[in-house]
Design a protein around this motif. Structure first.
Motif, PDB file in Angstrom:
ATOM      1  N   ASP A  76       5.658   3.538   7.491  1.00 59.55           N
ATOM      2  CA  ASP A  76       6.627   2.383   6.776  1.00 59.55           C
ATOM      3  C   ASP A  76       7.455   0.990   7.240  1.00 59.55           C
ATOM      4  N   THR A  83       2.914  -3.486   9.590  1.00 61.37           N
ATOM      5  CA  THR A  83       2.151  -4.665   9.534  1.00 61.37           C
ATOM      6  C   THR A  83       2.651  -5.733  10.507  1.00 61.37           C
ATOM      7  N   ALA A 130      -2.564  -0.167   6.069  1.00 57.50           N
ATOM      8  CA  ALA A 130      -1.445  -1.231   5.444  1.00 57.50           C
ATOM      9  C   ALA A 130      -1.539  -1.637   4.033  1.00 57.50           C
ATOM     10  N   LYS A 170      -2.781   0.156   1.100  1.00 57.03           N
ATOM     11  CA  LYS A 170      -1.345   0.877   0.542  1.00 57.03           C
ATOM     12  C   LYS A 170      -0.254  -0.787  -0.072  1.00 57.03           C
ATOM     13  N   TYR A 171      -0.494  -1.338  -0.036  1.00 61.52           N
ATOM     14  CA  TYR A 171       0.770  -2.478  -0.305  1.00 61.52           C
ATOM     15  C   TYR A 171      -0.307  -4.002  -1.043  1.00 61.52           C
ATOM     16  N   SER A 172      -1.683  -3.561  -1.685  1.00 63.60           N
ATOM     17  CA  SER A 172      -2.241  -4.920  -1.604  1.00 63.60           C
ATOM     18  C   SER A 172      -2.080  -6.164  -0.916  1.00 63.60           C
TER      19      SER A 172
END
Length: 286
Positions: A158, A162, A190, A193-195
């Motif tokens: 995390d 990105t 990613a 995961k974060y939409s």
């Protein structure tokens, strides 16, 4: 002349090959350059401690092959992070950084891909984040003196998975020698995961992305996914990478003991070149 260059990740070939064999094999498979791996193993890190004579000989091999080592994937900081809470570990991480820059300068390597995290095997804390930033500033100064470009790899953690997160650090450092070198597989994971939208994330790096890793992934799986068996939309990411100015790419995949590995080198190069050529042509003719 092609409008882009396409490199091959060193680990796509058997590790027992000599430097000459690796360079000539990558050249025969149609790639433009090789990306050397300096990972966290003692064997790879020891490359940075080559004698002057060994470096000169390696440069001769490169010249004789007529095929450059154009980029470096410096993932040794996974084991020796420059943000480590242990001062000795962080100091050794900076020694690795300094030697990597000198190694690159000697061999004509233009871009070093940095691992985008403060720490990996220990817990991230305000101390590790602060130390990472302080040492990153020193690393950018080392690179500036040598004229070597640094680029953050977007990782699987995390901390910096990105382009947007990487660009935040790039802007904070404000050095022309520190930019982003994203992994399209990792940012695809990613995005799931974060939409978020992969293309919109890439656009945040407009003008600051020096190269890109073309790697396949699946949700939660970051390595050794064969091209076409994952979820990366390569045509779309290449198109948006091109629009933000990226012209240097590396096809990242791994040799896993398969007997047809030479055929795979060519097959994967052709897959990516078809998309790159299509994108280049569309841009040329509007």
């Amino acid at each position: 002349m092609k409008k882009y260059t396409l490199g091959l990740y060193e680990k796509a070939m058997p590790p027992e090959l000599t430097w000459k064999e690796k360079l000539m094999t990558a050249k025969a498979a149609g790639y433009d350059f090789l990306e050397i791996s300096i990972d966290e193993t003692d064997e790879k890190i020891s490359r940075l401690y080559m004698s002057r004579e060994e470096l000169i000989r390696l440069k001769q091999i490169i010249d004789e092959a007529g095929f450059p080592i154009g980029t470096m994937c410096l993932s040794a900081h996974r084991r020796y992070p420059i943000g480590s809470s242990d001062e000795k570990t962080a100091a050794y991480g900076m020694e690795i950084m300094e030697r990597a820059v000198s190694f690159a300068e000697t061999l004509g390597i233009r871009i070093i891909q940095l691992a985008g995290y403060d720490v990996y095997y220990e817990e991230s804390t305000p101390l590790t984040v602060r130390r990472f930033g302080e040492n990153l500033e020193r690393a950018a100064e080392m690179a500036a003196r040598a004229g070597i470009m640094l680029g953050f790899e977007t990782m699987e953690t995390d901390f910096m998975n990105t382009v947007g997160k990487a660009v935040d650090y790039v802007r904070a450092m404000n050095s022309p020698y520190l930019n982003v070198y994203p992994d399209v597989g990792n940012i695809t994971n990613a995005a799931c995961k974060y939409s978020i939208d992969v293309a919109e994330d890439i656009k945040k790096g407009n003008g600051r992305i020096v190269a890109a890793h073309l790697k396949e992934t699946r949700p939660g799986v970051f390595r050794e996914v064969p091209f076409g068996e994952g979820h990366v939309d390569f045509e779309r990411v290449i198109n948006v990478m091109w629009k933000v100015g990226v012209r240097r790419y590396v096809v990242e995949f791994w040799y896993v003991g398969n007997s047809d590995w030479k055929d795979i080198l060519v097959l994967n190069r052709r897959k990516m070149e078809r998309m790159l050529a299509k994108t280049a042509k569309q841009t040329e003719y509007g």
